[in-house]
Design a protein around this motif. Sequence first.
Motif, short mmCIF file in Angstrom:
data_model
loop_
_atom_site.label_atom_id
_atom_site.label_comp_id
_atom_site.label_asym_id
_atom_site.label_seq_id
_atom_site.Cartn_x
_atom_site.Cartn_y
_atom_site.Cartn_z
N ARG A 472 0.83 -1.21 0.00
CA ARG A 472 0.00 0.00 0.00
C ARG A 472 0.86 1.26 0.00
NH1 ARG A 472 -5.21 -1.57 3.40
NH2 ARG A 472 -5.46 0.66 3.44
N ASP A 505 -5.05 -13.15 5.83
CA ASP A 505 -4.00 -12.13 5.67
C ASP A 505 -3.42 -12.14 4.26
OD1 ASP A 505 -3.47 -10.87 8.45
OD2 ASP A 505 -3.82 -12.98 8.79
N LEU A 508 -5.82 -10.43 1.97
CA LEU A 508 -5.76 -8.97 2.12
C LEU A 508 -4.58 -8.39 1.36
CD1 LEU A 508 -6.70 -8.53 5.88
CD2 LEU A 508 -8.11 -8.12 3.88
N ALA A 515 -5.42 -3.47 -5.91
CA ALA A 515 -5.82 -2.05 -5.87
C ALA A 515 -4.71 -1.16 -6.40
CB ALA A 515 -6.16 -1.65 -4.43
N GLY A 550 -15.13 -9.03 -0.10
CA GLY A 550 -14.48 -7.73 -0.27
C GLY A 550 -13.47 -7.78 -1.41
N LEU A 551 -12.81 -8.91 -1.51
CA LEU A 551 -11.78 -9.07 -2.55
C LEU A 551 -12.41 -9.09 -3.95
CD1 LEU A 551 -8.84 -9.32 -2.98
CD2 LEU A 551 -8.91 -11.70 -2.28
N ASP A 554 -12.68 -5.59 -4.77
CA ASP A 554 -11.36 -5.02 -5.11
C ASP A 554 -10.98 -5.38 -6.54
OD1 ASP A 554 -10.92 -3.86 -2.65
OD2 ASP A 554 -9.86 -5.58 -1.82
N ARG A 557 -12.93 -3.48 -9.14
CA ARG A 557 -12.43 -2.10 -9.29
C ARG A 557 -11.11 -2.08 -10.06
NH1 ARG A 557 -15.26 -1.42 -4.46
NH2 ARG A 557 -13.68 -2.51 -3.26
N ASP A 597 -20.56 -3.39 -6.86
CA ASP A 597 -19.20 -3.35 -7.40
C ASP A 597 -19.13 -4.04 -8.76
OD1 ASP A 597 -18.36 -2.12 -5.07
OD2 ASP A 597 -17.79 -4.00 -4.10
N LEU A 600 -20.87 -1.95 -11.44
CA LEU A 600 -20.05 -0.79 -11.83
C LEU A 600 -18.94 -1.22 -12.78
CD1 LEU A 600 -19.57 1.22 -8.53
CD2 LEU A 600 -20.54 2.10 -10.64
N ARG B 17 -9.25 -4.77 12.46
CA ARG B 17 -8.68 -4.68 11.12
C ARG B 17 -9.73 -4.97 10.05
NH1 ARG B 17 -4.20 -8.75 9.47
NH2 ARG B 17 -6.04 -9.96 9.90
N GLN B 25 -13.02 -0.31 1.90
CA GLN B 25 -13.66 -0.74 0.64
C GLN B 25 -14.88 0.13 0.35
OE1 GLN B 25 -13.87 -4.84 1.70
NE2 GLN B 25 -12.15 -5.41 0.40
N LYS B 28 -13.66 3.34 -1.04
CA LYS B 28 -13.22 3.22 -2.44
C LYS B 28 -14.43 3.21 -3.35
CE LYS B 28 -9.28 0.28 -1.66
NZ LYS B 28 -8.90 -1.12 -1.75
N ARG B 29 -15.46 2.42 -2.93
CA ARG B 29 -16.68 2.31 -3.73
C ARG B 29 -17.31 3.69 -3.88
NH1 ARG B 29 -19.39 -1.10 -0.42
NH2 ARG B 29 -18.32 -2.87 -1.34
N LEU B 32 -15.47 6.06 -6.19
CA LEU B 32 -15.70 5.73 -7.61
C LEU B 32 -17.04 6.30 -8.08
CD1 LEU B 32 -13.92 3.91 -9.41
CD2 LEU B 32 -15.49 2.04 -8.94
#
Lengths: 750, 58
Positions: A472, A505, A508, A515, A550-551, A554, A557, A597, A600, B17, B25, B28-29, B32
């Motif tokens: 990151r 982990d 992530l 990203a 979530g991934l 990601d 996007r 997501d 989009l 975390r 996230q 970010k969404r 966008l």
Amino acid sequence: IAAIDVPRDQWPDLIQILLKNVTESNKSNLKQASLQTIGYTCELINPEILASQSNSILTAVVNGAVKEEPNQEVRLAAIQALTNSLEFTRVNFEQETERNYIMQVVCEATQSENENVKVAAFECLVRIMQLYYEKMEFYMQKALYGLTIIGMKSDDEKVALQAVEFWSTVCDEEIALAVEIEEAQITNSEVPVCHYFAKAAVNDLVPTLLLLLTKKGMDDEDDEWNISMAAATCLSLLATCVEDDIVGPVLPFVESNINNADWVYREAAIMAFGSILEGPNPVNLYPLVNQALPLLVNLMKDDITQVKDTTAWTLGRISDVLPDTLKNEATLHSLVTVVTEGLSDTPRVASNCCWCLMNLAEQLEPEDLEVNITYPLSKYFEGIINALLNASQQEQANTEINFRASIYEAMSTLVSHCSKDCLPVVAKLTEVTLQKLDETIMLQNQIVNIDDRLAHHELQANLCSVLTSCIRRLDKDITVMSDKIMTTLLNIISSASKSSTVLEDAFLAVGALSAVIEGGFSKYIESFVPYLNIALQAHEEYQMCSIAVGLVGDICRALNEGVIPFTDEFMNHLLEDLQSSILHRDVKPAILSCFGDIALAIGSNFVNYLQIVMVVLKQASGMEASPNDYDMIDYVNQLREGILEAYVGIVQGLKSGNSAGEMASYVNDIFAFMHNIHNDVEKTEALIRGILGLIGDFADAFPNGELNPLFNEPWISEIIREGKRMRGSISTKEVAKWANQVNNIIFLYN
Amino acid sequence: YKATFYSKTKEEKQEERRRRILEEQRQKRSSLVNQARKLIEFSIQNENSENDSDSEIE
């Protein structure tokens, strides 16, 4: 059994039977067992269910708790039951005579000869203070103040612990009240009453607490609660509560003992100083901290581990709450030097040094990570990272897993908050981390012992977490290393055991990489998707599944239309997840957002999934919470946010592919859903923001006036006005402006 | 007592975390989505000013 039967009304006479045993039987054992049963029942069952029987319960327990009760075991059981029943006897507590009687019985019990009864009575007072603070003024003056101050000095540690806990509770209540008072003044609502018990007691409390800080031995473990820990906690709460008033009574003790030959007093002085750093006005603390810092730096070289441990913690507190005291370069230099050296001390000291470094990293962070070239830690950065890497290699890091986690957490924090001139060091650290990860993969087949395996998983998880921070922070600069990173991560993922969190982990880290490198991720997607699909089906491991969901977002996007070959499978798994009765409900709102997501990313291609997704979203929209079920209210709001995010993604996605017309048949239901939220008193600001955004998106997607009848409904202008008026949030006001602006244009041209 | 980041259990830290990542996230969404909205606003404003200048010419 009662916990199951009573709420279902299948054992209505239970309390009466127990009451009869307590009041009519002369068998002590039966009385004691019945009181214990009442106590456990009260502890387990929702207070509302037993409220109607509060009179009977109180009669029974108070009857057993009186000083005339000859059997101390019965009295103990009664007081414990009373503690557990206090929550639903509010009606009785509101009656002055009943309240007086209960308070009298409990206060008398604090004077019992029996140690257990005495401790239970103080525990009961703690609970009373928590629940009925507002009613305590009279009793504090008449009895509680004196009883508890004396109780704190008791030779019996258990009694003293509860008496200290009583004052910690007073502080907790008054800290919360201070916040409520401030809010009430802002909103012009009724201001709650604070009796300022802590402020009035500070001069009596502090000497006793300071004395109790010294009640510790060389062999005290850090994880066993004892009187000096309780006193430190209370002192810290007292500082937050009475603010500047704490400094005067504490400072002489610190000054006269910080160099005491007896380590116990030395440690207590440092602990006292560290405990009062939050609460008083920082301006008043700056000169004191500046004066103390050179002494504290020296104390990091003390012979006694406990002294160094508390000193490192105090330095951590200073770095956290008073970072302005470290602006002087010489001070920062000496602080960084001692805490970096401290990393090779015992795990107890070194862990606090890691925490101190973490706080420094966060507090001294450059204002703009993308712009600022340098920051105060730049010149130490490489040295600190190397010291942390060295500490991670020490034998004690392998045996003390928590210490090793501290080291890697400090590394991650330093990386996340460093300025641009530290990036070459971060790049080097990335290589070292990858190398270490590769070594763990090679070693893992040789591990047989279960504890070693757990420690190994933990190490891999820690390293993945550092890797994520590096990816990151390096941003596009990571591209040159991306092949190597993905190879290592795929190796970790393919060999990870189900029972570890390594997979989470590693995922992530993959998410962070996608990203950053965006379209560049396409060359890894084929190899990675099979693992992602497995994780999406992990209904029993909901946290893993949640990260996988979530991934998917990601990756969408990152790849946009490049994700199309994989969306059929993603959509199948996501829809199965929604239907699963095993999967934890917390994942479901995120799945709905994930539909947004995908839409989009793939634009008009989402039409293939539109019908099924709309059915699912409509079903989810029907979920309501009952008025007093706060967990459910919260959950329904999260679900609604997810639904709105899905609609926003779908409308914008279809519009970008010139297919917005496909939404026409669903528009009425969606507006009805938004209207329903608008009418809900429990709606959150995020929901208002979501609705406003979606209204604007619809106006933009249907620019020829097709939706004018819906936009004409009065609630639309109401919610736009509400959004513009929102107190705190700029983003809500902006979204309201967006909705309004787009709507106005539509009306102008139609 | 001596509260530090390390006083939290591993589960608490992981939960924290996870929450942070979900929030990121979400951000970010929304960034966008907001980017797309800004573009539309910009084109609306452009269209408006063109219309205004047209009417001035008329």
